[in-house]
Design a protein around this motif. Structure first.
Motif, PDB file in Angstrom:
ATOM      1  N   LEU A  26       0.838  -1.183   0.000  1.00 32.03           N
ATOM      2  CA  LEU A  26       0.000   0.000   0.000  1.00 32.03           C
ATOM      3  C   LEU A  26       0.882   1.243   0.000  1.00 32.03           C
ATOM      4  O   LEU A  26       1.975   1.232   0.581  1.00 32.03           O
ATOM      5  CB  LEU A  26      -0.900   0.042   1.241  1.00 32.03           C
ATOM      6  N   ARG A  27       0.400   2.305  -0.655  1.00 34.65           N
ATOM      7  CA  ARG A  27       1.062   3.605  -0.535  1.00 34.65           C
ATOM      8  C   ARG A  27       0.200   4.454   0.389  1.00 34.65           C
ATOM      9  O   ARG A  27      -0.936   4.796   0.071  1.00 34.65           O
ATOM     10  CB  ARG A  27       1.200   4.286  -1.898  1.00 34.65           C
ATOM     11  N   PRO A  42       0.585  -4.264   4.574  1.00 34.64           N
ATOM     12  CA  PRO A  42      -0.572  -4.123   5.460  1.00 34.64           C
ATOM     13  C   PRO A  42      -0.166  -4.383   6.909  1.00 34.64           C
ATOM     14  O   PRO A  42       0.600  -5.306   7.193  1.00 34.64           O
ATOM     15  CB  PRO A  42      -1.531  -5.208   4.958  1.00 34.64           C
ATOM     16  N   GLY A  43      -0.681  -3.581   7.804  1.00 37.96           N
ATOM     17  CA  GLY A  43      -0.342  -3.775   9.208  1.00 37.96           C
ATOM     18  C   GLY A  43      -0.796  -2.605  10.057  1.00 37.96           C
ATOM     19  O   GLY A  43      -1.364  -1.628   9.560  1.00 37.96           O
ATOM     20  N   GLY A  44      -0.540  -2.696  11.348  1.00 35.83           N
ATOM     21  CA  GLY A  44      -0.916  -1.627  12.260  1.00 35.83           C
ATOM     22  C   GLY A  44      -0.682  -2.015  13.701  1.00 35.83           C
ATOM     23  O   GLY A  44      -0.140  -3.083  14.007  1.00 35.83           O
ATOM     24  N   GLY A  45      -1.109  -1.153  14.588  1.00 36.65           N
ATOM     25  CA  GLY A  45      -0.867  -1.346  16.006  1.00 36.65           C
ATOM     26  C   GLY A  45      -1.752  -2.407  16.632  1.00 36.65           C
ATOM     27  O   GLY A  45      -2.848  -2.707  16.164  1.00 36.65           O
ATOM     28  N   GLU A  90      -7.176  -4.266   6.118  1.00 32.56           N
ATOM     29  CA  GLU A  90      -6.544  -3.393   5.134  1.00 32.56           C
ATOM     30  C   GLU A  90      -6.563  -3.919   3.706  1.00 32.56           C
ATOM     31  O   GLU A  90      -6.505  -3.125   2.767  1.00 32.56           O
ATOM     32  CB  GLU A  90      -5.105  -3.077   5.558  1.00 32.56           C
ATOM     33  N   CYS A  91      -6.614  -5.234   3.515  1.00 36.91           N
ATOM     34  CA  CYS A  91      -6.626  -5.718   2.128  1.00 36.91           C
ATOM     35  C   CYS A  91      -7.565  -6.894   1.896  1.00 36.91           C
ATOM     36  O   CYS A  91      -7.544  -7.491   0.825  1.00 36.91           O
ATOM     37  CB  CYS A  91      -5.211  -6.041   1.641  1.00 36.91           C
ATOM     38  N   ALA A 180      -4.729   4.323   2.495  1.00 41.13           N
ATOM     39  CA  ALA A 180      -3.820   4.326   1.343  1.00 41.13           C
ATOM     40  C   ALA A 180      -4.508   4.909   0.123  1.00 41.13           C
ATOM     41  O   ALA A 180      -5.719   4.777  -0.050  1.00 41.13           O
ATOM     42  CB  ALA A 180      -3.342   2.909   1.049  1.00 41.13           C
ATOM     43  N   ASP A 181      -3.722   5.564  -0.734  1.00 37.88           N
ATOM     44  CA  ASP A 181      -4.272   6.061  -1.994  1.00 37.88           C
ATOM     45  C   ASP A 181      -3.951   5.125  -3.159  1.00 37.88           C
ATOM     46  O   ASP A 181      -4.367   5.350  -4.287  1.00 37.88           O
ATOM     47  CB  ASP A 181      -3.776   7.483  -2.295  1.00 37.88           C
ATOM     48  N   HIS A 182      -3.213   4.059  -2.856  1.00 43.46           N
ATOM     49  CA  HIS A 182      -2.909   3.044  -3.870  1.00 43.46           C
ATOM     50  C   HIS A 182      -2.560   1.747  -3.150  1.00 43.46           C
ATOM     51  O   HIS A 182      -1.843   1.760  -2.146  1.00 43.46           O
ATOM     52  CB  HIS A 182      -1.728   3.479  -4.745  1.00 43.46           C
TER      53      HIS A 182
END
Length: 261
Positions: A26-27, A42-45, A90-91, A180-182
């Protein structure tokens, strides 16, 4: 203190004679507070509900993951659950199945998308979603790859474990995320070329991971390679007229240098 986080390299074998792997990336949107415009996995806290002990689990236990991640059992559980949850949020890829030997197929239906939105809004925890659908988290589909900690000068810091997983058969990774924008499948070799030319931005951990994916002949080869889970924290260092990130990569034992700012 840095916030615990998890990120996942979702991989697929590239079609054609050249072989190699593609990785889903992702961007991040330019409005994001952390790492704007950066290419990321993809990821996060970690969320507090990732610790829910009622979550159905198959594969290596949290205790086994603790040994792999060099973490206590509770932290390991949270990191694995966060990895699976974030990838779905996220995806749209879900590393879960009806039992320890199967994986869900297509999860792009409106009902699944509604569950995904409920996770994002925190109306639903991953444990609740899996229990409600008679599924178990498949921790065996993940592989531990690296451990990076955001540099000390950053106002927002993360203590991140990097994972990798093969895209489950029948599932489709999508771009339905507001962060993300892409978002799309990426040729790691081409991405590294774009990074070298300045047309793509990446943080040091992403650069190193993308280099490792680019060197693999197949997803199976990449997932089978040994991981080194010693924590890595880049440090800004001036060398001559340039400022670079300096870090010691545990598998080489020697300092590495990455483009700075």
């Amino acid at each position: 203190m840095p916030r615990s986080a998890a990120t996942v390299m979702i991989l697929r074998d590239r079609q054609g004679a050249s072989g190699g792997c593609d990785v889903f990336m992702l961007r991040r949107s330019s409005t994001m507070e952390f790492a704007p415009r950066m290419m990321v996995f993809p990821g996060g806290g970690v969320d507090r509900r990732d610790a829910d002990p009622s979550l159905p689990w198959a594969g290596p236990s949290p205790a086994e993951w603790g040994r792999l991640l060099v973490a206590d059992e509770a932290t390991a559980r949270e990191l694995v659950v966060a990895a699976v949850r974030e990838v779905f949020e996220e995806c749209g890829v879900l590393l879960a199945g009806p039992d320890a030997n199967t994986v869900v197929g297509d999860v792009s239906s409106p009902a699944w998308q509604a569950a995904r939105q409920a996770l994002l809004s925190r109306e639903l925890s991953l444990a609740q979603m899996l229990i409600g659908r008679g599924l178990v988290l498949r921790s065996d589909l993940l592989r531990a790859r690296a451990h990076w900690i955001t540099p000390e000068f950053e106002p927002k810091r993360y203590d991140t474990r990097f994972f990798a997983a093969l895209l489950p058969a029948g599932q489709i990774a999508d771009d339905q995320t507001s962060e993300a924008d892409h978002a799309d499948w990426t040729d790691p070799v081409r991405l590294l070329q774009d990074y070298a030319s300045g047309s793509a931005l990446m943080l040091p951990p992403t650069v190193v991971c993308v280099e490792q994916v680019a060197a693999a002949a197949s997803v199976a080869e990449f997932l089978a390679t040994d991981a080194h889970m010693a924590p890595i924290t880049p440090v800004l260092t001036r060398t001559g007229d340039a400022v670079v990130f300096r870090c010691t990569l545990p598998w080489s034992g020697r300092p590495g240098w990455l483009a700075g700012q």
